[in-house]
Write a protein that holds these residues in place. Structure first.
Motif, short mmCIF file in Angstrom:
data_model
loop_
_atom_site.label_atom_id
_atom_site.label_comp_id
_atom_site.label_asym_id
_atom_site.label_seq_id
_atom_site.Cartn_x
_atom_site.Cartn_y
_atom_site.Cartn_z
N ALA A 1 25.82 -4.50 -14.75
CA ALA A 1 26.04 -5.29 -13.53
C ALA A 1 26.80 -4.50 -12.47
CB ALA A 1 26.80 -6.56 -13.88
N VAL A 2 26.71 -3.18 -12.51
CA VAL A 2 27.40 -2.37 -11.50
C VAL A 2 26.82 -2.63 -10.12
CG1 VAL A 2 28.06 -0.56 -13.13
CG2 VAL A 2 25.85 -0.42 -11.96
N TYR A 3 27.67 -2.51 -9.10
CA TYR A 3 27.27 -2.73 -7.71
C TYR A 3 26.68 -4.13 -7.49
CZ TYR A 3 27.16 2.39 -8.21
OH TYR A 3 27.45 3.69 -8.51
N ALA A 4 27.04 -5.10 -8.33
CA ALA A 4 26.44 -6.43 -8.26
C ALA A 4 26.55 -7.00 -6.85
CB ALA A 4 27.11 -7.36 -9.26
N GLY A 5 25.41 -7.39 -6.30
CA GLY A 5 25.38 -8.01 -4.99
C GLY A 5 25.43 -7.05 -3.82
N GLU A 6 25.60 -5.76 -4.08
CA GLU A 6 25.63 -4.80 -2.97
C GLU A 6 24.22 -4.56 -2.44
OE1 GLU A 6 28.13 -1.38 -2.95
OE2 GLU A 6 29.21 -2.02 -4.73
N ARG A 7 24.13 -4.33 -1.14
CA ARG A 7 22.83 -4.18 -0.46
C ARG A 7 22.93 -3.05 0.55
NH1 ARG A 7 20.01 -7.20 3.88
NH2 ARG A 7 17.83 -7.57 3.26
N TRP A 8 21.96 -2.15 0.52
CA TRP A 8 22.01 -0.99 1.40
C TRP A 8 20.69 -0.83 2.15
CZ3 TRP A 8 22.46 -0.26 -4.06
CH2 TRP A 8 23.79 -0.26 -4.53
N PRO A 9 20.73 -0.38 3.42
CA PRO A 9 19.49 0.04 4.08
C PRO A 9 18.86 1.16 3.26
CG PRO A 9 21.32 -0.05 5.63
CD PRO A 9 21.92 -0.19 4.28
N ALA B 1 0.83 -1.20 0.00
CA ALA B 1 0.00 0.00 0.00
C ALA B 1 0.86 1.25 0.00
CB ALA B 1 -0.91 0.00 1.23
N ASP B 2 0.28 2.36 -0.49
CA ASP B 2 0.99 3.63 -0.49
C ASP B 2 1.48 3.95 0.93
OD1 ASP B 2 0.24 3.70 -3.10
OD2 ASP B 2 -0.94 5.54 -2.96
N GLY B 3 2.68 4.48 0.99
CA GLY B 3 3.23 4.85 2.29
C GLY B 3 4.74 4.90 2.24
N VAL B 4 5.34 5.09 3.41
CA VAL B 4 6.79 5.15 3.54
C VAL B 4 7.23 3.96 4.39
CG1 VAL B 4 8.74 6.50 4.38
CG2 VAL B 4 6.79 7.65 3.29
N TYR B 5 8.27 3.28 3.93
CA TYR B 5 8.72 2.04 4.55
C TYR B 5 10.22 2.08 4.82
CZ TYR B 5 4.28 0.24 2.72
OH TYR B 5 2.94 0.04 2.43
N ALA B 6 10.63 1.28 5.79
CA ALA B 6 12.04 0.99 6.01
C ALA B 6 12.36 -0.36 5.38
CB ALA B 6 12.35 0.95 7.51
N GLY B 7 13.53 -0.47 4.79
CA GLY B 7 13.90 -1.74 4.17
C GLY B 7 15.30 -1.71 3.61
N TRP B 8 15.47 -2.40 2.50
CA TRP B 8 16.78 -2.50 1.87
C TRP B 8 16.64 -2.42 0.36
CZ3 TRP B 8 14.94 -5.60 5.74
CH2 TRP B 8 15.63 -5.55 6.96
N MET B 9 17.73 -2.04 -0.30
CA MET B 9 17.81 -2.10 -1.75
C MET B 9 19.07 -2.85 -2.13
SD MET B 9 17.58 0.94 -4.63
CE MET B 9 18.91 1.94 -3.91
N GLU B 10 18.94 -3.70 -3.15
CA GLU B 10 20.06 -4.54 -3.57
C GLU B 10 20.13 -4.54 -5.09
OE1 GLU B 10 21.30 -9.30 -3.39
OE2 GLU B 10 19.65 -8.52 -2.18
N CYS B 11 21.33 -4.52 -5.62
CA CYS B 11 21.52 -4.64 -7.07
C CYS B 11 21.56 -6.12 -7.44
CB CYS B 11 22.81 -3.96 -7.50
SG CYS B 11 22.72 -2.17 -7.37
N VAL B 12 20.75 -6.49 -8.43
CA VAL B 12 20.60 -7.89 -8.83
C VAL B 12 21.07 -8.03 -10.28
CG1 VAL B 12 19.00 -9.80 -9.14
CG2 VAL B 12 18.63 -8.14 -7.29
N PRO B 13 22.15 -8.76 -10.52
CA PRO B 13 22.61 -8.93 -11.91
C PRO B 13 21.60 -9.76 -12.71
CG PRO B 13 24.34 -9.51 -10.31
CD PRO B 13 23.06 -9.38 -9.55
N VAL B 14 21.20 -9.26 -13.84
CA VAL B 14 20.37 -10.01 -14.78
C VAL B 14 20.95 -9.82 -16.18
CG1 VAL B 14 18.26 -9.82 -13.40
CG2 VAL B 14 18.75 -8.10 -15.12
N ALA B 15 20.60 -10.72 -17.07
CA ALA B 15 21.16 -10.69 -18.42
C ALA B 15 20.82 -9.39 -19.14
CB ALA B 15 20.64 -11.88 -19.23
N ASN B 16 21.78 -8.87 -19.91
CA ASN B 16 21.60 -7.73 -20.80
C ASN B 16 21.39 -6.40 -20.10
OD1 ASN B 16 21.73 -9.54 -23.02
ND2 ASN B 16 19.55 -10.00 -22.75
N LEU B 17 21.68 -6.34 -18.78
CA LEU B 17 21.60 -5.07 -18.07
C LEU B 17 22.91 -4.82 -17.34
CD1 LEU B 17 17.99 -5.13 -16.54
CD2 LEU B 17 18.83 -3.70 -18.40
#
Length: 308
Positions: free
Chosen positions: A229-237, A211-227
């Protein structure tokens, strides 16, 4: 599509949609993995793409908890040797139970044991159930084990929680934070102008977005084909905003994530995953930019506490 089981090698098969691979799914899959280990056979998980409901009831658009790639990753993490993603077509939906058991379970996968949830249904009109499967197993030389369900845990119940924004309870049922994925695209860059550069994540159609709103969580770079791959595997709050941003009118619904303390990331065109730990608040219209910035600082502080 996962590889077929070849030659005389037999397998322990578990089969289901497995959208989200939640705790109830895990119970079934882990039992199949255990049986495969006991019998020294390969463990194979069979899942479907697209979602069967979308094929059987066109326009129903069940919101997806996971894409096929992520689903396969989660199943492999549980210990299966192979994941076979079957294309779910109208023709497959009309396949009689006996034909499905013969062509898919016996011939394609050479099943020695089939492990399913106790509510398993298959074949034309979903007329086949566990007892049907057991009868067919006697015909085609495979055993059947039905695993009891976990009360209150289903993909539908998790979707309902996400509609309410209850990502904490959804996390309990999934056994991990709910996650959405997509490619970072250019937005209005208002976050950057405010000092909090956000990744504007373009999610696939029918993704189960909270639902619409503001959340706490994480963001991670996910390597996929043809895109990229910078920051591959890095994860940040990350502080995450879902919605239309009522302070600025005319903005379409978006998922935006601010990686805490990182104003140096160049993520355009990168595939990322955003995970939701807790809901901080609903969306609010602020009377001034200064008030909005003050609230973002508070959201960032809360995110830091919740993700540390």
């Amino acid at each position: 599509m996962g590889p077929r089981v070849q030659g005389s090698e037999r397998s322990v098969v578990t089969i289901g949609v497995y959208d989200g691979v939640h705790r109830g799914h895990r119970r079934v899959v882990e039992r199949a993995v255990a049986v495969a280990g006991e019998r020294r056979l390969r463990g194979v998980a069979v899942t479907f793409e697209p979602h069967p409901e979308e094929v059987v009831r066109p326009g129903s658009h069940p919101y997806r908890l996971s894409n096929a790639r992520r689903r396969s990753e989660l199943l492999v993490e549980l210990g299966v040797d192979e994941v076979d993603v079957l294309e779910f077509t109208l023709g497959l939906s009309r396949t009689p139970p006996e034909e499905f058991a013969q062509s898919v379970l016996a011939e394609r996968l050479r099943a020695a044991v089939v492990v399913v949830g106790e509510n398993f249904a298959f074949g034309q009109g979903a007329k086949g159930d566990v007892e049907t499967l057991r009868t067919l197993g006697e015909m085609y030389d495979f055993e059947v084990e039905a695993v009891p369900l976990l009360d209150g845990i289903s993909s539908t119940s998790i979707r309902d929680l996400l509609v309410e924004g209850d990502v904490a309870r959804a996390r309990d049922l999934l056994g991990r934070p709910h996650r959405v994925e997509g490619v970072v695209v250019r937005g209005y860059q208002r976050g950057r102008q405010l000092g909090f550069p956000t990744a504007n994540v373009e999610t696939p159609q029918y993704t189960a977005i909270p639902a619409d709103g503001v959340y706490a969580g994480w963001m991670e770079c996910v390597p996929v084909a043809n895109l990229p791959a910078v920051y591959a595997g890095e994860r940040w709050p990350a502080a995450i905003s879902v919605g239309t941003n009522p302070t600025f009118e005319g903005v379409p619904r978006t998922v935006e994530a601010y990686a805490l303390d990182r104003d140096d990331l160049e993520l355009y065109g990168v595939h990322v995953a955003v995970e939701f730990a807790a809901r901080l608040r609903g969306n609010t219209r602020f009377d001034s930019i200064e008030a909005l910035i003050d609230q973002i600082h508070a959201d960032v502080d809360a995110t830091r506490r919740l993700t540390s």
